[in-house]
Design an enzyme around this catalytic site. Structure first.
Site, PDB file in Angstrom:
ATOM      1  N   HIS A  14       0.875  -1.192   0.000  1.00  0.00           N
ATOM      2  CA  HIS A  14       0.000   0.000   0.000  1.00  0.00           C
ATOM      3  C   HIS A  14       0.902   1.228   0.000  1.00  0.00           C
ATOM      4  CE1 HIS A  14      -3.766   2.217   1.514  1.00  0.00           C
ATOM      5  NE2 HIS A  14      -2.843   3.141   1.296  1.00  0.00           N
ATOM      6  N   HIS A  16       1.575   5.347  -1.690  1.00  0.00           N
ATOM      7  CA  HIS A  16       1.203   6.533  -2.474  1.00  0.00           C
ATOM      8  C   HIS A  16       2.464   7.110  -3.105  1.00  0.00           C
ATOM      9  CE1 HIS A  16      -2.897   6.779  -0.803  1.00  0.00           C
ATOM     10  NE2 HIS A  16      -2.326   6.234   0.256  1.00  0.00           N
ATOM     11  N   LYS A 100      -9.423  -0.330  -5.585  1.00  0.00           N
ATOM     12  CA  LYS A 100      -9.425   0.354  -4.290  1.00  0.00           C
ATOM     13  C   LYS A 100     -10.771   1.018  -4.046  1.00  0.00           C
ATOM     14  CE  LYS A 100      -7.949   2.324  -0.543  1.00  0.00           C
ATOM     15  NZ  LYS A 100      -6.712   2.581   0.145  1.00  0.00           N
ATOM     16  N   HIS A 137     -10.484   1.237   2.124  1.00  0.00           N
ATOM     17  CA  HIS A 137     -10.228   2.232   3.164  1.00  0.00           C
ATOM     18  C   HIS A 137     -11.390   2.091   4.140  1.00  0.00           C
ATOM     19  CE1 HIS A 137      -8.549   6.059   4.781  1.00  0.00           C
ATOM     20  NE2 HIS A 137      -9.715   5.986   5.396  1.00  0.00           N
ATOM     21  N   HIS A 175      -4.490  -0.666   6.094  1.00  0.00           N
ATOM     22  CA  HIS A 175      -3.997   0.141   7.224  1.00  0.00           C
ATOM     23  C   HIS A 175      -4.909   0.055   8.445  1.00  0.00           C
ATOM     24  CE1 HIS A 175      -6.774   2.910   5.307  1.00  0.00           C
ATOM     25  NE2 HIS A 175      -5.910   3.302   4.395  1.00  0.00           N
ATOM     26  N   ASP A 246       1.465   2.626   3.494  1.00  0.00           N
ATOM     27  CA  ASP A 246       0.647   3.829   3.333  1.00  0.00           C
ATOM     28  C   ASP A 246       1.528   5.078   3.371  1.00  0.00           C
ATOM     29  OD1 ASP A 246      -1.623   5.276   2.827  1.00  0.00           O
ATOM     30  OD2 ASP A 246      -2.365   5.247   4.886  1.00  0.00           O
TER      31      ASP A 246
HETATM   32  O1  DOR Z   1      -3.036   9.370   5.817  1.00  0.00           O
HETATM   33  C1  DOR Z   1      -3.475   9.099   4.697  1.00  0.00           C
HETATM   34  N1  DOR Z   1      -2.962   9.676   3.587  1.00  0.00           N
HETATM   35  N2  DOR Z   1      -4.476   8.252   4.611  1.00  0.00           N
HETATM   36  C2  DOR Z   1      -5.097   8.007   3.435  1.00  0.00           C
HETATM   37  O2  DOR Z   1      -6.020   7.243   3.418  1.00  0.00           O
HETATM   38  C3  DOR Z   1      -4.694   8.727   2.210  1.00  0.00           C
HETATM   39  C4  DOR Z   1      -3.321   9.201   2.296  1.00  0.00           C
HETATM   40  C5  DOR Z   1      -2.975  10.202   1.217  1.00  0.00           C
HETATM   41  O3  DOR Z   1      -3.257   9.944   0.053  1.00  0.00           O
HETATM   42  O4  DOR Z   1      -2.427  11.239   1.556  1.00  0.00           O
HETATM   43 ZN    ZN Z   2      -3.310   5.109   1.648  1.00  0.00          ZN
END
Ligand code: DOR
Ligand code: ZN
Length: 345
Positions: A14, A16, A100, A137, A175, A246
């Protein structure tokens, strides 16, 4: 005494990576240690179709550091307009490994997410048929529900009915942050990812002695008993739990802000932090299961053959405080204790 451990190269299930200058700046932080990662689709606009995923995949490959063998595992962002045939084509292409689900309004760039689950029933049926996992989520967005209860309420109000409606659907509780999440993830057709930061933080770390914007993420860190439950699950070796960092970069100007963004950026030091945590819990022998075996097995991927070596040094190791990207500086997660482990270059 110096200590070494060798494990299969880890996967981050997971992650980003964002896009553009941020992608370029943060990607090396992941590829340095990780072989593969499940890439979150919450861009603006989101990665909804197979065509979107192909284009984003190409942008990630173009941003890779030279000689990197990193493999991005793509996901699609589920909307109420998602076409089941496109999802099936995406799975058949081999490029897309999951879909997702963001409840609309739950977190960063989730406004195109799902409000009415009846509208995505046909897509979920198709995914159950072809075995494509749904990553969730797991927080309700009802403003009446306290933010610290949103995961537990999601399990009761959304996840249990969803599992009853789509019994064959393979789902990932992403998460997880509560003992409720740990217990529920042991149900049939479920697994859960756990982040690095939720193994360290409780809500006091976020709020006592001043608000720590770089510890704010969603789902928000909970009470200490929940952190301990996550820690026990992660270090247990149980195949239903695996690493999804995450890691979610935001520039400092948007974290240190009157209305700060959610996300902890842990890509840089996740492996040293995890080695230290597993060592502290007498579970170094389970580290490889958590970071390199359980997630791959769930996604039907062969475990990585390449390996990394982690070394424990007597002296505390230093890591960068920030990653300087062309989009702006991004603060690296500070675990709040000295780190003695380092991944060998
Ligand atoms: O803390 C987070 N940041 N939780 C999420 O679900 C999304 C993520 C983000 O994309 O910044
Ligand atoms: Zn995330």
């Amino acid at each position: 005494m110096t200590q070494h451990i060798s494990i299969r190269r880890p996967d981050d299930m997971h992650l980003h990576l964002r896009d553009g200058a941020m992608l370029q700046g943060v990607l090396p932080e992941t590829t340095r240690h990780f072989a593969r990662a499940i890439i979150m689709p919450n861009l603006v606009p989101p990665v909804v179709t197979l065509a979107d995923a192909r284009a984003y995949h190409a942008r990630i490959l173009a941003a890779l550091p030279p000689h990197s063998a990193f493999e991005p595992l793509m996901t699609l962002y589920l909307t109420e307009g998602t076409d089941p045939a496109d999802v099936a084509a995406a799975a058949a292409s081999g490029l897309v490994k999951a879909v997702k689900l963001y409840p609309a309004g739950a977190t960063t760039n989730s406004q195109s997410g799902v409000k009415d689950f009846a509208k995505v029933a046909a897509v979920l049926d198709k995914m159950a048929e072809i075995g494509l996992p749904l990553c969730l989520h797991g927080e309700v967005t009802d403003p009446e529900v306290d933010i610290f209860d949103r995961e537990a309420v999601f399990i009761d109000r959304v996840l249990t009915p969803l599992r009853a409606r789509h019994p064959g659907l393979r789902m990932v509780m992403e998460h997880i942050t509560t003992e409720d999440g740990v217990a529920y993830a042991k149900s049939e057709n479920l697994v859960a990812t756990i982040t690095t930061h939720h193994l360290i933080l409780n809500r006091n770390h976020l709020l006592v002695g001043g608000i720590r914007p770089h510890y704010y993420c969603l789902p928000v860190a909970k009470r200490e008993k929940h952190r301990l439950a996550l820690r026990a699950a992660a270090t247990s070796g149980d195949t239903r739990f695996f690493l999804g960092t995450d890691s979610a970069p935001h520039i400092d100007a948007l974290k240190e802000h009157a209305c700060g963004c959610a996300g902890c950026f842990t890509a840089t030091n996740t492996m040293p932090i995890l080695a230290q945590i597993f060592e502290a819990d007498g579970a170094l022998a389970q580290l490889e299961a958590f970071t390199s075996l359980n997630g791959a097995a769930f996604y039907g991927l062969p475990p990585n053959t390449a390996r990394i070596t982690l070394t424990r040094h007597e002296l505390a190791q230093t890591f960068p405080d920030k990653i300087l990207t062309e989009a702006g500086p991004v603060t690296v997660f500070n675990p709040g204790f000295p780190l003695h482990w380092r991944v060998e270059p």
